[in-house]
Design a protein around this motif. Sequence first.
Motif, PDB file in Angstrom:
ATOM      1  N   PRO A 223      18.291  65.247 153.343  1.00 30.21           N
ATOM      2  CA  PRO A 223      18.289  66.706 153.520  1.00 30.21           C
ATOM      3  C   PRO A 223      16.902  67.351 153.538  1.00 30.21           C
ATOM      4  CG  PRO A 223      19.082  66.124 151.340  1.00 30.21           C
ATOM      5  CD  PRO A 223      18.950  64.847 152.112  1.00 30.21           C
ATOM      6  N   LYS A 224      15.916  66.733 152.942  1.00 24.30           N
ATOM      7  CA  LYS A 224      14.580  67.340 152.907  1.00 24.30           C
ATOM      8  C   LYS A 224      13.649  66.789 153.980  1.00 24.30           C
ATOM      9  CE  LYS A 224      14.872  68.719 148.153  1.00 24.30           C
ATOM     10  NZ  LYS A 224      14.256  68.742 146.852  1.00 24.30           N
ATOM     11  N   ALA A 225      14.183  65.997 154.883  1.00 24.36           N
ATOM     12  CA  ALA A 225      13.352  65.378 155.917  1.00 24.36           C
ATOM     13  C   ALA A 225      13.044  66.316 157.078  1.00 24.36           C
ATOM     14  CB  ALA A 225      14.048  64.128 156.454  1.00 24.36           C
ATOM     15  N   TRP A 226      13.688  67.449 157.117  1.00 21.21           N
ATOM     16  CA  TRP A 226      13.587  68.326 158.281  1.00 21.21           C
ATOM     17  C   TRP A 226      12.661  69.496 158.011  1.00 21.21           C
ATOM     18  CZ3 TRP A 226      15.591  64.966 161.241  1.00 21.21           C
ATOM     19  CH2 TRP A 226      16.581  64.123 160.745  1.00 21.21           C
ATOM     20  N   SER A 227      12.108  70.051 159.059  1.00 22.26           N
ATOM     21  CA  SER A 227      11.155  71.157 158.942  1.00 22.26           C
ATOM     22  C   SER A 227      11.809  72.384 158.325  1.00 22.26           C
ATOM     23  CB  SER A 227      10.620  71.538 160.324  1.00 22.26           C
ATOM     24  OG  SER A 227       9.982  70.451 160.912  1.00 22.26           O
ATOM     25  N   LYS A 228      11.123  72.942 157.350  1.00 19.63           N
ATOM     26  CA  LYS A 228      11.607  74.152 156.697  1.00 19.63           C
ATOM     27  C   LYS A 228      11.293  75.348 157.594  1.00 19.63           C
ATOM     28  CE  LYS A 228      11.962  75.249 151.883  1.00 19.63           C
ATOM     29  NZ  LYS A 228      11.345  75.271 150.578  1.00 19.63           N
ATOM     30  N   ILE A 229      12.317  76.164 157.852  1.00 22.15           N
ATOM     31  CA  ILE A 229      12.086  77.359 158.671  1.00 22.15           C
ATOM     32  C   ILE A 229      12.255  78.645 157.869  1.00 22.15           C
ATOM     33  CG2 ILE A 229      12.615  76.225 160.848  1.00 22.15           C
ATOM     34  CD1 ILE A 229      15.360  77.554 160.776  1.00 22.15           C
ATOM     35  N   SER A 230      12.806  78.522 156.668  1.00 22.67           N
ATOM     36  CA  SER A 230      12.879  79.643 155.732  1.00 22.67           C
ATOM     37  C   SER A 230      13.130  79.062 154.343  1.00 22.67           C
ATOM     38  CB  SER A 230      13.986  80.630 156.123  1.00 22.67           C
ATOM     39  OG  SER A 230      15.259  80.066 155.893  1.00 22.67           O
ATOM     40  N   GLN A 231      13.275  79.924 153.376  1.00 26.11           N
ATOM     41  CA  GLN A 231      13.455  79.482 151.988  1.00 26.11           C
ATOM     42  C   GLN A 231      14.617  78.498 151.827  1.00 26.11           C
ATOM     43  OE1 GLN A 231      11.436  80.210 149.490  1.00 26.11           O
ATOM     44  NE2 GLN A 231      12.607  79.212 147.891  1.00 26.11           N
ATOM     45  N   ASN A 232      15.730  78.780 152.468  1.00 27.23           N
ATOM     46  CA  ASN A 232      16.934  77.962 152.289  1.00 27.23           C
ATOM     47  C   ASN A 232      17.438  77.327 153.578  1.00 27.23           C
ATOM     48  OD1 ASN A 232      17.215  78.563 149.481  1.00 27.23           O
ATOM     49  ND2 ASN A 232      17.907  80.593 150.072  1.00 27.23           N
TER      50      ASN A 232
ATOM     51  N   GLU B 274      27.259  62.100 168.640  1.00 27.00           N
ATOM     52  CA  GLU B 274      25.871  62.466 168.347  1.00 27.00           C
ATOM     53  C   GLU B 274      25.802  63.602 167.331  1.00 27.00           C
ATOM     54  OE1 GLU B 274      22.805  61.237 169.063  1.00 27.00           O
ATOM     55  OE2 GLU B 274      23.957  59.548 169.825  1.00 27.00           O
ATOM     56  N   ILE B 275      26.673  64.580 167.483  1.00 24.02           N
ATOM     57  CA  ILE B 275      26.700  65.703 166.538  1.00 24.02           C
ATOM     58  C   ILE B 275      26.974  65.194 165.126  1.00 24.02           C
ATOM     59  CG2 ILE B 275      27.977  67.785 165.835  1.00 24.02           C
ATOM     60  CD1 ILE B 275      26.199  68.257 168.271  1.00 24.02           C
ATOM     61  N   TYR B 276      28.021  64.403 164.974  1.00 24.55           N
ATOM     62  CA  TYR B 276      28.395  63.938 163.640  1.00 24.55           C
ATOM     63  C   TYR B 276      27.418  62.904 163.089  1.00 24.55           C
ATOM     64  CZ  TYR B 276      32.377  66.925 163.908  1.00 24.55           C
ATOM     65  OH  TYR B 276      33.157  68.049 163.998  1.00 24.55           O
ATOM     66  N   SER B 277      26.783  62.143 163.952  1.00 22.87           N
ATOM     67  CA  SER B 277      25.735  61.222 163.516  1.00 22.87           C
ATOM     68  C   SER B 277      24.543  62.004 162.960  1.00 22.87           C
ATOM     69  CB  SER B 277      25.303  60.347 164.694  1.00 22.87           C
ATOM     70  OG  SER B 277      24.221  59.539 164.345  1.00 22.87           O
ATOM     71  N   THR B 278      24.191  63.081 163.631  1.00 18.20           N
ATOM     72  CA  THR B 278      23.095  63.933 163.166  1.00 18.20           C
ATOM     73  C   THR B 278      23.443  64.580 161.835  1.00 18.20           C
ATOM     74  OG1 THR B 278      22.360  64.332 165.431  1.00 18.20           O
ATOM     75  CG2 THR B 278      21.653  65.923 163.756  1.00 18.20           C
ATOM     76  N   ILE B 279      24.667  65.026 161.683  1.00 17.73           N
ATOM     77  CA  ILE B 279      25.099  65.604 160.405  1.00 17.73           C
ATOM     78  C   ILE B 279      24.956  64.576 159.288  1.00 17.73           C
ATOM     79  CG2 ILE B 279      27.104  66.448 159.107  1.00 17.73           C
ATOM     80  CD1 ILE B 279      27.992  67.794 161.779  1.00 17.73           C
ATOM     81  N   GLN B 280      25.327  63.341 159.556  1.00 17.50           N
ATOM     82  CA  GLN B 280      25.205  62.298 158.538  1.00 17.50           C
ATOM     83  C   GLN B 280      23.742  62.066 158.154  1.00 17.50           C
ATOM     84  OE1 GLN B 280      27.753  61.074 156.751  1.00 17.50           O
ATOM     85  NE2 GLN B 280      28.841  62.611 157.957  1.00 17.50           N
ATOM     86  N   ARG B 281      22.828  62.096 159.139  1.00 14.56           N
ATOM     87  CA  ARG B 281      21.396  61.951 158.833  1.00 14.56           C
ATOM     88  C   ARG B 281      20.909  63.111 157.975  1.00 14.56           C
ATOM     89  NH1 ARG B 281      21.228  60.243 164.113  1.00 14.56           N
ATOM     90  NH2 ARG B 281      20.371  62.187 164.895  1.00 14.56           N
ATOM     91  N   ILE B 282      21.357  64.308 158.290  1.00 16.88           N
ATOM     92  CA  ILE B 282      20.964  65.480 157.501  1.00 16.88           C
ATOM     93  C   ILE B 282      21.464  65.338 156.067  1.00 16.88           C
ATOM     94  CG2 ILE B 282      21.341  67.962 157.199  1.00 16.88           C
ATOM     95  CD1 ILE B 282      21.443  68.108 160.324  1.00 16.88           C
ATOM     96  N   LEU B 283      22.698  64.900 155.910  1.00 17.05           N
ATOM     97  CA  LEU B 283      23.257  64.731 154.571  1.00 17.05           C
ATOM     98  C   LEU B 283      22.538  63.629 153.801  1.00 17.05           C
ATOM     99  CD1 LEU B 283      27.066  65.074 155.351  1.00 17.05           C
ATOM    100  CD2 LEU B 283      25.576  66.770 154.278  1.00 17.05           C
ATOM    101  N   GLN B 284      22.129  62.594 154.507  1.00 18.45           N
ATOM    102  CA  GLN B 284      21.452  61.472 153.862  1.00 18.45           C
ATOM    103  C   GLN B 284      20.008  61.817 153.485  1.00 18.45           C
ATOM    104  OE1 GLN B 284      21.519  57.920 156.242  1.00 18.45           O
ATOM    105  NE2 GLN B 284      21.086  56.611 154.500  1.00 18.45           N
TER     106      GLN B 284
END
Length: 61
Positions: free
Chosen positions: A46-55, A34-44
């Motif tokens: 990257p802008k789909a997730w909520s921004k919590i700060s500038q970077n 699950e951890i590595y699957s989530t990492i792959q989604r983030i890499l695929q």
Amino acid sequence: MKYRFHPLAVEELTDSIDYYEDKSLGLGFEFSKEIYSTIQRILQFPKAWSKISQNCRRCIT
């Protein structure tokens, strides 16, 4: 895009996998998948997730 874990995060992840594996055979493996699957989604996506700060963005699954 590349990613890397902070050394303390690697230690915490390994400890967590071991903890779950001790609770139930195979659970640590499922957790790590699950951890590595989530990492792959983030890499695929990257802008789909909520921004919590500038970077920084937060992926909650």
